[in-house]
Design an enzyme around this catalytic site. Structure first.
Site, PDB file in Angstrom:
ATOM      1  N   PHE A  83       0.842  -1.203   0.000  1.00 25.69           N
ATOM      2  CA  PHE A  83       0.000   0.000   0.000  1.00 25.69           C
ATOM      3  C   PHE A  83       0.873   1.248   0.000  1.00 25.69           C
ATOM      4  O   PHE A  83       2.069   1.214   0.317  1.00 25.69           O
ATOM      5  CB  PHE A  83      -0.944   0.006   1.204  1.00 25.69           C
ATOM      6  CG  PHE A  83      -0.257   0.161   2.539  1.00 25.69           C
ATOM      7  CD1 PHE A  83      -0.089   1.411   3.118  1.00 25.69           C
ATOM      8  CD2 PHE A  83       0.210  -0.961   3.222  1.00 25.69           C
ATOM      9  CE1 PHE A  83       0.544   1.538   4.346  1.00 25.69           C
ATOM     10  CE2 PHE A  83       0.847  -0.832   4.453  1.00 25.69           C
ATOM     11  CZ  PHE A  83       1.012   0.431   5.015  1.00 25.69           C
ATOM     12  N   CYS A  84       0.250   2.364  -0.381  1.00 26.33           N
ATOM     13  CA  CYS A  84       0.907   3.663  -0.402  1.00 26.33           C
ATOM     14  C   CYS A  84      -0.187   4.718  -0.257  1.00 26.33           C
ATOM     15  O   CYS A  84      -1.316   4.396   0.120  1.00 26.33           O
ATOM     16  CB  CYS A  84       1.720   3.856  -1.677  1.00 26.33           C
ATOM     17  SG  CYS A  84       0.740   3.706  -3.198  1.00 26.33           S
ATOM     18  N   THR A  85       0.116   5.962  -0.560  1.00 25.73           N
ATOM     19  CA  THR A  85      -0.860   7.032  -0.353  1.00 25.73           C
ATOM     20  C   THR A  85      -2.071   6.895  -1.271  1.00 25.73           C
ATOM     21  O   THR A  85      -3.217   6.871  -0.819  1.00 25.73           O
ATOM     22  CB  THR A  85      -0.205   8.407  -0.570  1.00 25.73           C
ATOM     23  OG1 THR A  85       0.955   8.507   0.251  1.00 25.73           O
ATOM     24  CG2 THR A  85      -1.185   9.526  -0.225  1.00 25.73           C
TER      25      THR A  85
END
Length: 298
Positions: free
Chosen positions: A198-200
């Site tokens: 996951f990331c922003t």
């Protein structure tokens, strides 16, 4: 007349008593006329008084924009008139001020620099998991096949420090180009587990998941839409803290509201509300991180 998802989201600016709409969106797609399109993007955004950043690259587009609802709607209608971007998905948040101070349209080599030219998301994505499904997996402690779920944060260390999923794997990387080598070194740690990157907003974890598949990870997913989409769809369950964003708001809470966290003007470090009580914090001038660096240098 039935409203579209965009119209419903744009209406949130009024219903939430917020004046501005902030959008984040990207799409991996062959985009070989970036030089020709750049002035068109710049002119329209200037005409509509939008503020933010648009990155045009041979592998696609990435954008963070802020403006009045009608102007954002106009821009999205124009963008989607190009068949390449007709199905681009958008994440929304709202604020009383525009989330950026100026308008930039830049041409770059990659949407997010990874320096792995063989990774081409346009040709095929890694499997993705929707926020609601991920929440259910985390609630029950395993995926639908009974495998333990491990969250892997693909963001830079200072972003992770603002907030992340509970019990996440964080390799303290300083830039995304470090991720491929680090994750390859730790492949054995994830045997028999389901990995969710996951990331922003989804860009980094999309590239990360493809790379992990390429080097032999058996069961890896990307979080569809990243943290911002997770907040939008299911809130902050299984997440501690806020989400760092690259605009004047600095961080958003799980309600997608700006927080009191700021960035130091001098050293660009993230400064929490508690750290702002330190005498070394002078808005626009210095922060405790600056003071620590000066002490270490003496």
């Amino acid at each position: 007349m039935q409203t579209t998802p965009d119209q419903t989201a744009l209406a949130g600016a009024t219903s939430a008593d917020h004046r501005y709409v902030n959008i984040a969106a990207y799409k991996f797609i062959s985009f070989d006329d970036t030089e020709e399109m750049r002035p068109q993007f710049q002119a329209l955004c200037t005409q509509l008084h939008l503020k933010g950043t648009i990155l045009l690259t041979p592998e696609g587009i990435n954008m963070f924009l802020s403006g009045l609802p009608a102007d954002i709607e106009h821009y999205l209608s124009w963008l989607r008139s190009d068949p390449r971007f007709a199905d681009i998905e958008v994440k929304y948040s709202y604020s009383n001020e525009q989330s950026h101070r100026r308008m930039l349209v830049r041409i770059k080599k990659e949407i997010i620099t990874m320096r792995m030219p063989l990774i081409k998301p346009e040709l095929g994505r890694a499997p993705s998991v929707e926020p609601a499904t991920l929440k259910r997996w985390l609630d029950q402690g395993h995926d639908d096949a009974g495998k333990p779920v491990v969250m892997v944060d693909t963001r830079n260390d200072f972003e992770v420090d603002v907030g992340t999923f509970d019990n996440t794997v964080d390799y303290r990387i300083g830039k995304f180009t470090e991720f491929p080598a680090v994750i390859e070194q730790h492949k054995a740690d994830f045997a028999g587990k389901t990995v969710v990157t996951f990331c922003t907003g989804g860009i980094r974890c999309e590239k990360a998941a493809i790379h992990m598949q390429n080097i032999g990870y058996d069961n890896v997913y990307q979080l569809e839409g990243g943290i911002l989409k997770y907040f939008e769809d299911v809130g902050g369950d299984h997440y501690t803290g806020d989400c760092f964003v690259f605009d004047y708001r600095t961080a958003l809470n799980p309600k997608l509201e700006p927080t009191e966290t700021v960035q130091c003007f001098a050293c660009r470090a993230v400064v929490t509300p508690r750290q702002q009580l330190d005498p070394a914090y002078v808005a626009g001038t210095s922060c405790p991180h600056c003071a620590d660096k000066k002490t270490a240098a003496q």
